[in-house]
Motif scaffolding. Structure first.
Motif, PDB file in Angstrom:
ATOM      1  N   LEU A   7      -8.623  38.449  37.510  1.00 17.16           N
ATOM      2  CA  LEU A   7      -7.653  37.845  38.431  1.00 17.16           C
ATOM      3  C   LEU A   7      -6.267  38.472  38.255  1.00 17.16           C
ATOM      4  O   LEU A   7      -5.544  38.707  39.230  1.00 17.16           O
ATOM      5  CB  LEU A   7      -7.576  36.330  38.232  1.00 17.16           C
ATOM      6  CG  LEU A   7      -8.778  35.530  38.707  1.00 17.16           C
ATOM      7  CD1 LEU A   7      -8.640  34.063  38.296  1.00 17.16           C
ATOM      8  CD2 LEU A   7      -8.964  35.657  40.211  1.00 17.16           C
TER       9      LEU A   7
ATOM     10  N   ARG B  90     -18.454  39.858  39.209  1.00 16.91           N
ATOM     11  CA  ARG B  90     -17.812  38.656  39.778  1.00 16.91           C
ATOM     12  C   ARG B  90     -18.478  38.306  41.108  1.00 16.91           C
ATOM     13  O   ARG B  90     -18.709  37.136  41.404  1.00 16.91           O
ATOM     14  CB  ARG B  90     -16.322  38.894  39.975  1.00 16.91           C
ATOM     15  CG  ARG B  90     -15.635  37.711  40.662  1.00 16.91           C
ATOM     16  CD  ARG B  90     -14.151  37.851  40.752  1.00 16.91           C
ATOM     17  NE  ARG B  90     -13.728  39.047  41.471  1.00 16.91           N
ATOM     18  CZ  ARG B  90     -12.475  39.462  41.517  1.00 16.91           C
ATOM     19  NH1 ARG B  90     -11.515  38.818  40.889  1.00 16.91           N
ATOM     20  NH2 ARG B  90     -12.165  40.560  42.182  1.00 16.91           N
TER      21      ARG B  90
ATOM     22  N   ASP C 141      -6.429  41.990  39.684  1.00 14.80           N
ATOM     23  CA  ASP C 141      -6.422  41.931  41.151  1.00 14.80           C
ATOM     24  C   ASP C 141      -5.005  42.026  41.708  1.00 14.80           C
ATOM     25  O   ASP C 141      -4.771  42.687  42.715  1.00 14.80           O
ATOM     26  CB  ASP C 141      -7.065  40.636  41.657  1.00 14.80           C
ATOM     27  CG  ASP C 141      -8.577  40.636  41.541  1.00 14.80           C
ATOM     28  OD1 ASP C 141      -9.181  41.729  41.412  1.00 14.80           O
ATOM     29  OD2 ASP C 141      -9.160  39.535  41.581  1.00 14.80           O
TER      30      ASP C 141
ATOM     31  N   GLU D 213     -13.427  37.209  33.820  1.00 15.40           N
ATOM     32  CA  GLU D 213     -13.001  36.593  35.098  1.00 15.40           C
ATOM     33  C   GLU D 213     -11.487  36.390  35.129  1.00 15.40           C
ATOM     34  O   GLU D 213     -10.832  36.708  36.118  1.00 15.40           O
ATOM     35  CB  GLU D 213     -13.696  35.242  35.297  1.00 15.40           C
ATOM     36  CG  GLU D 213     -15.169  35.342  35.530  1.00 15.40           C
ATOM     37  CD  GLU D 213     -15.566  35.086  36.970  1.00 15.40           C
ATOM     38  OE1 GLU D 213     -14.686  34.981  37.839  1.00 15.40           O
ATOM     39  OE2 GLU D 213     -16.776  34.991  37.209  1.00 15.40           O
TER      40      GLU D 213
END
Length: 148
Positions: A116, A55, A119, A112
């Motif tokens: 997220l 990323r 995260d 991706e």
């Protein structure tokens, strides 16, 4: 964290040994909490690390050498990590058009998107890990760890 209690000893431990044992115990606890945070996504901490590195490439492909250099935990099985991420549709791998000996690895849109979500769990885990420290203590701890 009471080192002597955890390793079940009554004998005094020399400060140098106690310090290194303490760091190892803390590292194990951190890894345990972080692994729990990403468990719902069925990836390892090393795979998570690869996804974050990719990323950070902002669309530019990385090769295995780049991944190895940037890994938090250096290892020789980066190819296997990438293979597992390919199976989950988190990364793509292709031969570099200008240098056929070079393999280019990129993160997929699915990688991706799931990163997220991961995260959020990681941020929560990090907060849990450092909850007993204030900002000044964290800065001091980092300063001390930099001495290593």
């Amino acid at each position: 964290m009471d080192v002597e209690k955890i390793i079940k000893t009554d004998k005094p431990i020399p400060i140098e040994s106690r310090t290194l044992i303490h760091i190892s115990l803390v590292q194990n606890k951190i890894n345990e909490i972080m692994a729990q945070a990403i468990k719902p996504f069925d990836i390892s901490l090393q795979q998570f690390n690869v996804l974050r590195i990719l990323r950070g490439q902002k669309g530019k492909p990385a090769n295995l050498s780049t991944l190895n250099e940037r890994m938090v935990t250096k290892m020789s099985n980066t190819t296997r990590l990438v293979d597992k991420l390919i199976l989950k549709d988190y990364v793509n791998r292709k031969v570099c058009p200008s240098n056929r000996r070079k393999i280019e690895i990129t993160i997929t849109p699915k990688g991706e998107a799931d990163l997220l979500k991961i995260d959020k769990n990681i941020i929560e885990a990090e907060r849990e890990i450092v909850q007993n420290f204030n900002l000044q203590e964290l800065e001091e701890l980092n300063r001390l760890l930099d001495k290593f």
